[in-house]
Scaffold this motif. Sequence first.
Motif, PDB file in Angstrom:
ATOM      1  N   VAL A  57     -15.405  12.751  13.138  1.00 42.31           N
ATOM      2  CA  VAL A  57     -14.735  13.981  13.581  1.00 42.31           C
ATOM      3  C   VAL A  57     -14.678  14.025  15.101  1.00 42.31           C
ATOM      4  CG1 VAL A  57     -14.896  16.491  13.647  1.00 42.31           C
ATOM      5  CG2 VAL A  57     -15.330  15.270  11.495  1.00 42.31           C
ATOM      6  N   LYS A  58     -15.768  13.633  15.767  1.00 47.37           N
ATOM      7  CA  LYS A  58     -15.808  13.630  17.235  1.00 47.37           C
ATOM      8  C   LYS A  58     -14.785  12.634  17.796  1.00 47.37           C
ATOM      9  CE  LYS A  58     -19.770  14.045  19.313  1.00 47.37           C
ATOM     10  NZ  LYS A  58     -21.123  13.775  19.890  1.00 47.37           N
ATOM     11  N   ILE A  59     -14.680  11.452  17.167  1.00 47.62           N
ATOM     12  CA  ILE A  59     -13.720  10.447  17.637  1.00 47.62           C
ATOM     13  C   ILE A  59     -12.296  10.966  17.470  1.00 47.62           C
ATOM     14  CG2 ILE A  59     -12.787   8.138  17.181  1.00 47.62           C
ATOM     15  CD1 ILE A  59     -15.684   7.305  16.468  1.00 47.62           C
ATOM     16  N   LYS A  60     -12.018  11.636  16.370  1.00 44.11           N
ATOM     17  CA  LYS A  60     -10.678  12.206  16.163  1.00 44.11           C
ATOM     18  C   LYS A  60     -10.323  13.172  17.288  1.00 44.11           C
ATOM     19  CE  LYS A  60      -9.146  13.330  12.072  1.00 44.11           C
ATOM     20  NZ  LYS A  60      -8.998  13.910  10.719  1.00 44.11           N
ATOM     21  N   ALA A  61     -11.287  13.961  17.705  1.00 43.09           N
ATOM     22  CA  ALA A  61     -11.041  14.919  18.797  1.00 43.09           C
ATOM     23  C   ALA A  61     -10.794  14.173  20.110  1.00 43.09           C
ATOM     24  CB  ALA A  61     -12.229  15.868  18.928  1.00 43.09           C
TER      25      ALA A  61
ATOM     26  N   LYS B 139      -7.329  12.777  20.178  1.00 42.75           N
ATOM     27  CA  LYS B 139      -6.355  13.836  20.441  1.00 42.75           C
ATOM     28  C   LYS B 139      -6.299  14.170  21.927  1.00 42.75           C
ATOM     29  CE  LYS B 139      -4.851  18.226  18.487  1.00 42.75           C
ATOM     30  NZ  LYS B 139      -5.161  19.303  17.500  1.00 42.75           N
ATOM     31  N   LYS B 140      -7.442  14.078  22.614  1.00 47.85           N
ATOM     32  CA  LYS B 140      -7.501  14.360  24.054  1.00 47.85           C
ATOM     33  C   LYS B 140      -7.105  13.147  24.899  1.00 47.85           C
ATOM     34  CE  LYS B 140     -11.334  17.652  23.552  1.00 47.85           C
ATOM     35  NZ  LYS B 140     -12.781  17.871  23.854  1.00 47.85           N
ATOM     36  N   LYS B 141      -6.761  12.037  24.242  1.00 45.47           N
ATOM     37  CA  LYS B 141      -6.380  10.781  24.909  1.00 45.47           C
ATOM     38  C   LYS B 141      -7.539  10.198  25.711  1.00 45.47           C
ATOM     39  CE  LYS B 141      -1.476  11.962  25.128  1.00 45.47           C
ATOM     40  NZ  LYS B 141      -1.222  11.302  23.846  1.00 45.47           N
TER      41      LYS B 141
ATOM     42  N   PHE C  55      -5.512   9.645  12.319  1.00 41.69           N
ATOM     43  CA  PHE C  55      -5.495  10.031  13.737  1.00 41.69           C
ATOM     44  C   PHE C  55      -4.118  10.458  14.240  1.00 41.69           C
ATOM     45  CE2 PHE C  55      -9.007   7.086  13.150  1.00 41.69           C
ATOM     46  CZ  PHE C  55     -10.058   7.743  13.765  1.00 41.69           C
ATOM     47  N   GLY C  56      -3.089  10.238  13.433  1.00 40.65           N
ATOM     48  CA  GLY C  56      -1.742  10.628  13.833  1.00 40.65           C
ATOM     49  C   GLY C  56      -1.182   9.798  14.970  1.00 40.65           C
TER      50      GLY C  56
END
Length: 842
Positions: free
Chosen positions: A70-74, A77-79, A116-117
């Motif tokens: 979950v942390k990696i996904k965030a 998203k923040k690049k 991750f989109g």
Amino acid sequence: MNDNDKTLFLVCNAHLDPVWLWEWEEGAAEALSTFRTAAQLCEEFEEFVFTHNEALLYQWIEEYEPDLFVKIKALVKKKKWHILGGWYVQPDCNMPSGESFVRQILAGKMYFKKKFGVEPKTAINFDPFGHTRGLVQILRRAGYTSYLFCRPDQNWLPLPGEDFIWVGYDGSEILAHRAIEHYNSPKGQAAQRVRKWMADNHDRNVGILLWGIGNHGGGPSREDLKQLRKLMAEGKNRNICHGRPEDYFTALKKQGGKLPHHSKDLNPWAVGCYTSMAAVKKKHRDMENLYYGTEKMVTHASLVDLMPYPREKLNEALEDLLFCEFHDILPGSGIPEVEDHAQQRLDHGLEILSRLRTRSFFALLGGQPQAKEGEFPIFVYNHHPFPLKQIVVCEFQPHEPHFEKKSVLVPEVRNHRGKKVLSQMEKESSTLSVEWRKRVVFRADLKPGQMNRFVCRLKNVTSEPDPLKKEKPLLVLRSDKAEWSIRTTTGLLESYKVNGIDFLKSRAFQALVMEDDPDSWGMKVRSFRNYEGKFSAMPEQERAQFAGVAGSRLENVRIIEEGAVRTVIEALFQYNQSYICQRYKIPKTGSEFEVEVRVLWNEKDRMLKMAIPSIFRNGHGRGQVAYGVEEFGPTEDELVAQKWVSVVSSDNQHALTVINDRVYGFDFKGGEFRISLLRSPAFAADMGDSRSLRIQDRFIPRMDQGEKIFRFWINGGKASERLTFVDREAVAKNEAPMAICCFPSGGGKKIPPSLVLSDKAIQVPAVKMAENRNWLVCRLFEPTGKSRKTKMTILPLNINIDVTLGAFELKTIAVDLRSKEMFELDLVERRLKTQGSLFKPE
């Protein structure tokens, strides 16, 4: 450009082999630790961007530490965290089939898009030991714009520049960069690495530098990031920033200028890996063959509503295949425990596929009438979209054992129209004291994309014991097209003629033993041409004991099977404590023959090669590679190809083709192929600057000791015919149609063929359902290097269209099963925006 306008992109990664000198469980543990540390440092250092590839590792994080996932996904998203490359693993980049490379990308990109989109635009393979030219078209058709790699370096592969345009077999182009500084940096030395790069590359306006601790994970360290932050703040001579490979390639394109073109593969390095750990290579080839064949069968059964499409099970098996293509598994550079786990993973996938294939086979028996009294129906499902003339081997069980000693039950085979086909009985796999099982060998004409029915009946024939006869010094056999001669004193093929034209020199299929060393990779050599010895006819006193037969006398060369279909000749050879049982399977019709080589290998630090000397001394070589055909000039260097190689006469009139079922390495000089069968180095071993292993006080295991079986199919003829047909012949031999003797219920409706092509050469490597849509997906490939056109018929959908392909073109066509609309896809199953409908019913 001013110095301050110059930019160096620092790309931090943690090269993390899932397995190599460690087992996968340790690899998973290291992935958790590495990713956890990288995430912490991404949050601590505002300017820092971490990059990492391989969907497999992210799957481990998702399963074993979901909070970290979950942390990696965030962070993505923040690049702050960049998904690198987008493949399932970094595979070997020479030996997987073209379709397996497609699935590495498809599985990886689908995972990263879903979780991750995101979708990377730069493909990376930092650690693989070389790269097939067939990758270029695959990368472009999968949506990539650039390629980043490290090996081979300039000493092994001189390139006109580290930035270049890589050109594929079909003319596709992709921007590529070789990172000559490689991908790792020792802890605390990243800033030093940057300073060295700037000193060595002062004139470069745009640069990229990989850094991070590896191979056992590691990635960024707090010490390195502090030093790099200080170096960036100095702002001298160049802008230094953390970034992604895509940033570098974007800047490179913006700066303009003409780049050199490279129209060859990116080889060689570690040429021993074309052969090391042969058992894994064989099982990997078996699984590739079974996967793509089974996929076609279950798709057919699904299209005609006989079974639901088993997408989940297919994906489970596919991940086993993709994992075992990793660049320290398939090349054979891992420890013994890695070999064991690879075999376990491949067996797991093979079992899944075996069950799926069998389920679809029985489903596709619908509409077949029940057997009549005394009939043994044999069904052969040809999943290929083209007709086959093939020798079929099938065992079956008579209703009860045959105890009569003076007679034997002989099978007679007829096709579905009742016409007798050429057949013979051969020894079955078992060796019982009574006649219990039957093995029938028959020449079959198989219709494409459908079930083919044959009927076998048993005739009680008076048997006479076969006298043990001594063969003549020169054994000559003939078919309607060809002639073979085998010298019984040597056991070697003396000549092979097709329509009166010689294709082989004498002493063909001589097994040669070459000098080698304990290095698993062969990282310091380009060739294996130093001759040590050869296998010779087995001494008379050892033959019977080796063969496991009673008595003390056994002729070295014998005819062991004879019938209307073929003659099988067996010869025995020995070298030191290693042995070969070689069988020549010579047909009664046609010119293609098979050579089966059963090796009991007990040599250490040696290579076994099979010599196939063609008559075309000045001929040029060709070989199948991933979605392409590579041309080879005469060289002592070790080369790599896949299911077939060929030698073409200097006048381009004739060609000899050699199909295999498991090998990749070879050399080619003076018209002679020397096919690499086995090496016996130590596991995960190198020798440093020495000529021997560091450890000398104990037993050190070697690879591939014991029994291995190799099969080759050889054919000679006009070059125009051989080079047109060999690709299909190779896939038909490797993906053999499934044959079973079984008794249908008589129920169900007659099932139409799945997919049929009119052209004689175009391949269909994949027929499947789309990953997440109700689309039928058909992938076509042109293998001859000439533009071709074919009519593609899909009878279950009542579709019949013309398809044109350019030289070596790969084309993916989809059918929307709801609307029957047809359109072209890219390799990650997106509809091409520039394409309208190819076909839409009224």
